[in-house]
Design an enzyme around this catalytic site. Structure first.
Site, PDB file in Angstrom:
ATOM      1  N   TYR A 303     -63.038  -6.922  72.058  1.00  0.00           N
ATOM      2  CA  TYR A 303     -62.930  -8.378  72.151  1.00  0.00           C
ATOM      3  C   TYR A 303     -64.330  -8.958  72.364  1.00  0.00           C
ATOM      4  O   TYR A 303     -65.069  -8.525  73.244  1.00  0.00           O
ATOM      5  CB  TYR A 303     -62.000  -8.732  73.313  1.00  0.00           C
ATOM      6  CG  TYR A 303     -61.696 -10.208  73.538  1.00  0.00           C
ATOM      7  CD1 TYR A 303     -61.885 -11.164  72.548  1.00  0.00           C
ATOM      8  CD2 TYR A 303     -61.192 -10.636  74.765  1.00  0.00           C
ATOM      9  CE1 TYR A 303     -61.589 -12.503  72.768  1.00  0.00           C
ATOM     10  CE2 TYR A 303     -60.884 -11.966  75.000  1.00  0.00           C
ATOM     11  CZ  TYR A 303     -61.088 -12.898  73.996  1.00  0.00           C
ATOM     12  OH  TYR A 303     -60.800 -14.222  74.235  1.00  0.00           O
ATOM     13  N   CYS A 304     -64.679  -9.956  71.550  1.00  0.00           N
ATOM     14  CA  CYS A 304     -65.912 -10.740  71.704  1.00  0.00           C
ATOM     15  C   CYS A 304     -67.134  -9.826  71.747  1.00  0.00           C
ATOM     16  O   CYS A 304     -67.338  -9.007  70.856  1.00  0.00           O
ATOM     17  CB  CYS A 304     -65.788 -11.627  72.935  1.00  0.00           C
ATOM     18  SG  CYS A 304     -67.068 -12.908  73.057  1.00  0.00           S
ATOM     19  N   ILE A 305     -67.969  -9.916  72.787  1.00  0.00           N
ATOM     20  CA  ILE A 305     -69.170  -9.093  72.862  1.00  0.00           C
ATOM     21  C   ILE A 305     -68.821  -7.612  72.972  1.00  0.00           C
ATOM     22  O   ILE A 305     -69.583  -6.741  72.547  1.00  0.00           O
ATOM     23  CB  ILE A 305     -70.069  -9.538  74.041  1.00  0.00           C
ATOM     24  CG1 ILE A 305     -71.421  -8.828  73.994  1.00  0.00           C
ATOM     25  CG2 ILE A 305     -69.378  -9.300  75.374  1.00  0.00           C
ATOM     26  CD1 ILE A 305     -72.395  -9.315  75.060  1.00  0.00           C
TER      27      ILE A 305
END
Length: 576
Positions: A303-305
Site C-alpha cells: 500500500y502506498c509507499i
C-alpha cells in the site's frame, strides 16, 4: 557518522536555514502565486477582461439577491460544487448570507481560474499557485467565522449561548492537545476495537515486527501472502474494525496472511536509509514468512509507499535472479513520479533544504509535521470543517476509525526520508533505468515479470490514479490487472463488500493491462469493465489464482526458529 546516501547534513554540519519547512512552504507558495500575478500583469488587456468579468458577476449576484428578497424566483449566479457541504444550512439561501455565499463562490472560481490559466508558468509553479490559492480561499470562507455563518448564529440563539461555551471548551482542550480533534479518540484503542484480527508476532528486529494471523478456515491456500503497509501512519489502516478490515477479509477467504508492523523511529534512527527498509524490513519479512510456511516463494500485497518499496525490491531481486516473490499487488502505489499529486507542491530544492536542516537537527521528521502536510492538502475537509463543528457550533466530533488512524502519525528517519523525497519525488529517478543503484544492483523498475495487480482510486490526490497506472503499465509482466475504485486514497482501499441485504450503491472498474496500454484513460475506455460493489471480490479471485492448491491450515503460528513473541497487534504499533 556514516553517510551512504550523500544526504546534505547527515554528518551534522549543515547550516540551518532561517526558515522552517512550514514557513519555506508558505514562501514557495506565495512566490508561485506572485509569479501567476506577474504573468497576468504582462497581459493587461486579458487582465482587464478578467476583472470586468468578475465585476459583472458581482453585479449579477447583487441584482439576484435583491430580487430574491423581493419575493421573486431567481436562479443563483454561483452554486456550491457537489460535495461542498459548507453552505447546506437554509440560512445561506437568504438575504445578506446569500450575498456573502455567492460572492465568495464567484471569487473562488475566479481566483482559481486566474492561477490555473496564467500564461507562461511551468507545471510545478502552476501546481503550487493553484494549491496555495485554494488554501487561501478556503481559509477565507464566510462559513469559517461566527459573524458570517447563519447556522452558527442560529445555533447560538437556540442553545442560549451554550454552543459558544462548548466551542470555547473544545478549543481549549485542542490547544492542550496541540491539534484539532477530528474524532472521539476515547472511542478507540489499538488491540481492543481496532487492529483486532487474531494473530501473533513471530519475529522482531530494529525495524519491523512480523505478525502471522490465525486462520479461520480449515484449509488455506498453499502460498502465503505478506502485506507490506506504508510506514507513514500505522499498518492497521488495513485492519480497522471487524467490518472493514481487509486483513480479516483475506484471512476469512482462506489465505495465510503475514503483516509487517513498522517501528516508529526516534532520533537514534537518523541514518537508517531506504536500503535498510528493503533488507531489514521487507526482505527480512519475506524470509520469515517463507521459513514458517516452508514455501519457496510468496505473494506480496502493498500500500502506498509500501508498494514503492515492494516494486523496487521486486525489480532488484529479479535482477539478482532471486525467485522469492511469486506475485505482487499494489494499492495506490506510484512507481513513476512525473505526476506526483498534491504532495509535489511541497517538493522543490528550497523546501527540501529546509526540511533537511530540520531533520539534521532532530534526526527524524516528526509525525506531526507529516500530519500537518496531509491536513493542508485537504484543509476544507480536514481542518476548517472541524473548526466550524468543534469551535463555532460547539459539537464534539463523532467516532470514526479512519480518522483515528489518520491522527495516529509516525516519524520518518532522516536518511530514508530525504533519500526518498529527493530521488523519487524531486528527480523521479525510479522511472529512469539505471539511475539508482540499491544493494549493489542498478534499478530498472520495468524488470518486474511476476503476475501483478494494482488498485487505483479515482479521487486520489496523494497518488493520482493516472500516475499509478503509468508506472504499472511499463512493468514487464504479461499478467497485469488494474482495478479503479471511485473513492480516494484511503476510502478507495478501505472498501469492504456491501453487507448482504443492503442496496449496492457503488462500483469500480477492472481489467487486464496489455502491452499496448498507452494511458490509463485509454485503458478505462477500452479494456476496463465496470463492476458492482467492492474491488475486494475481484482481488480475492485473482489472488486465489496465484496462491496454489488448498492445504490444511497450520495448527499453530511460527516454528522452532520463529517462536511466538506476543499476541497481535504487537508493541511497535502502539509506540509514540
Amino acid at each position: 557518522m556514516p553517510n551512504p546516501y550523500n544526504i546534505p547534513g547527515l554528518d551534522g554540519t549543515i547550516d540551518t536555514p532561517k526558515l522552517s519547512p512550514q514557513l519555506q512552504a508558505q514562501v514557495s507558495g506565495y512566490q508561485a502565486m506572485g509569479a501567476a500575478a506577474q504573468a497576468w500583469m504582462k497581459k493587461p488587456d486579458a487582465l482587464l477582461a478578467k476583472n470586468l468579468e468578475l465585476f459583472q458577476g458581482y453585479m449579477s449576484i447583487g441584482a439576484n439577491v435583491l430580487a430574491g428578497m423581493m419575493g421573486q424566483s431567481v436562479e443563483a449566479v454561483a452554486q456550491p460544487q457537489k460535495g461542498d457541504n459548507r453552505f447546506n444550512h437554509d440560512g445561506w439561501n437568504h438575504g445578506v448570507y446569500d450575498l456573502l455565499k455567492q460572492s465568495y463562490l464567484l471569487t473562488n472560481e475566479w481566483l482559481t481560474d486566474m492561477a490555473g490559466t496564467a500564461h507562461g508558468l511551468d507545471d510545478k509553479v502552476r501546481q503550487q499557485a493553484l494549491f496555495h490559492t485554494r488554501n487561501l480561499i478556503e481559509s477565507l470562507s464566510p462559513s469559517n467565522f461566527l459573524a458570517t455563518n447563519p447556522e452558527v448564529i442560529a445555533t447560538a440563539i437556540a442553545t442560549k449561548g451554550e454552543s459558544i461555551k462548548a466551542g470555547v471548551q473544545n478549543l481549549l482542550q485542542d490547544m492542550q492537545r496541540g491539534k484539532i480533534s477530528m474524532t472521539d479518540y476515547s472511542a478507540f484503542e489499538v488491540g481492543k476495537n481496532i487492529a483486532v484480527t487474531p494473530g501473533h508476532v513471530v519475529f522482531q528486529n530494529h525495524l519491523v515486527q512480523v505478525i502471522q494471523y490465525t486462520p479461520t478456515t480449515k484449509q488455506v491456500h498453499k502460498k502465503p501472502l505478506l502485506i507490506c503497509p506504508p510506514w507513514i501512519n500505522r499498518y492497521y489502516i488495513l485492519d480497522l474494525s471487524a467490518n472493514n478490515s481487509l486483513t480479516k477479509h483475506l484471512v476469512d477467504q482462506g489465505f495465510t496472511v503475514f503483516m509487517i508492523s513498522w517501528k516508529n523511529p526516534d532520533a537514534s534512527y537518523r541514518d537508517v536509509g531506504f536500503e535498510d527498509y528493503m533488507k531489514d524490513g521487507l526482505m527480512q519479512a519475506i524470509d520469515v514468512a517463507l521459513d514458517i510456511t516452508g514455501e519457496p516463494s510468496l505473494n506480496a500485497l502493498s500500500y502506498c509507499i509500501g508498494g514503492t518499496l515492494l516494486a523496487i525490491t521486486a525489480a532488484i531481486l529479479n535482477a539478482k535472479g532471486d525467485k522469492r516473490l511469486n506475485a505482487c499487488s499494489f494499492l495506490t502505489t506510484m512507481t513513476d513520479y512525473t505526476r506526483s499529486g498534491e504532495l509535489g507542491v511541497f517538493i522543490d530544492e528550497a523546501q527540501l533544504d529546509a526540511l533537511d536542516a530540520q531533520m539534521a537537527r532532530d534526526g527524524i521528521l516528526d509525525g506531526k509535521s507529516m500530519a500537518g502536510t496531509f491536513t493542508a492538502m485537504r484543509s476544507a475537509d480536514l481542518m476548517w470543517s472541524y473548526v466550524v463543528n468543534n469551535y463555532l457550533l460547539g459539537k464534539s466530533p463523532l467516532p470514526f476509525d479512519i480518522l483515528y488512524w489518520n491522527d495516529d502519525s509516525t516519524c520518518m528517519p532522516y536518511a530514508m526520508h530525504s533519500w526518498y523525497l529527493r530521488n523519487l519525488y524531486l528527480t523521479n529517478k525510479i522511472s529512469q533505468p539505471g539511475a539508482l543503484t540499491l544493494l549493489g544492483t542498478p534499478l530498472d523498475i520495468r524488470n518486474i515479470t511476476q503476475p501483478l495487480y494494482m488498485v487505483g482510486a479515482m479521487n486520489d490526490h496523494i497518488t493520482p490514479w493516472l500516475s499509478t497506472f503509468g508506472g504499472f503499465a511499463r512493468m514487464a509482466s504479461k499478467n497485469k490487472r488494474y482495478a479503479l475504485a471511485r473513492a480516494g486514497h484511503v476510502a478507495g482501499v478501505v472498501s469492504p463488500p456491501t453487507p448482504e441485504g443492503k442496496p449496492i450503491k457503488r462500483s469500480y472498474w477492472a481489467g487486464s493491462v496489455g502491452a499496448d496500454a498507452s494511458t490509463g484513460q485509454a485503458w478505462l475506455e477500452s479494456s476496463a469493465q465496470e463492476k458492482p460493489d467492492s474491488w475486494w471480490a475481484d482481488y480475492v479471485e485473482w489472488l486465489g489464482q496465484q496462491s496454489g492448491d488448498m492445504v490444511a491450515a497450520p495448527a499453530k503460528p511460527g516454528n522452532t526458529k520463529h517462536k511466538v513473541l506476543a499476541e497481535a497487534p504487537g508493541s511497535y504499533v502502539k509506540e509514540h
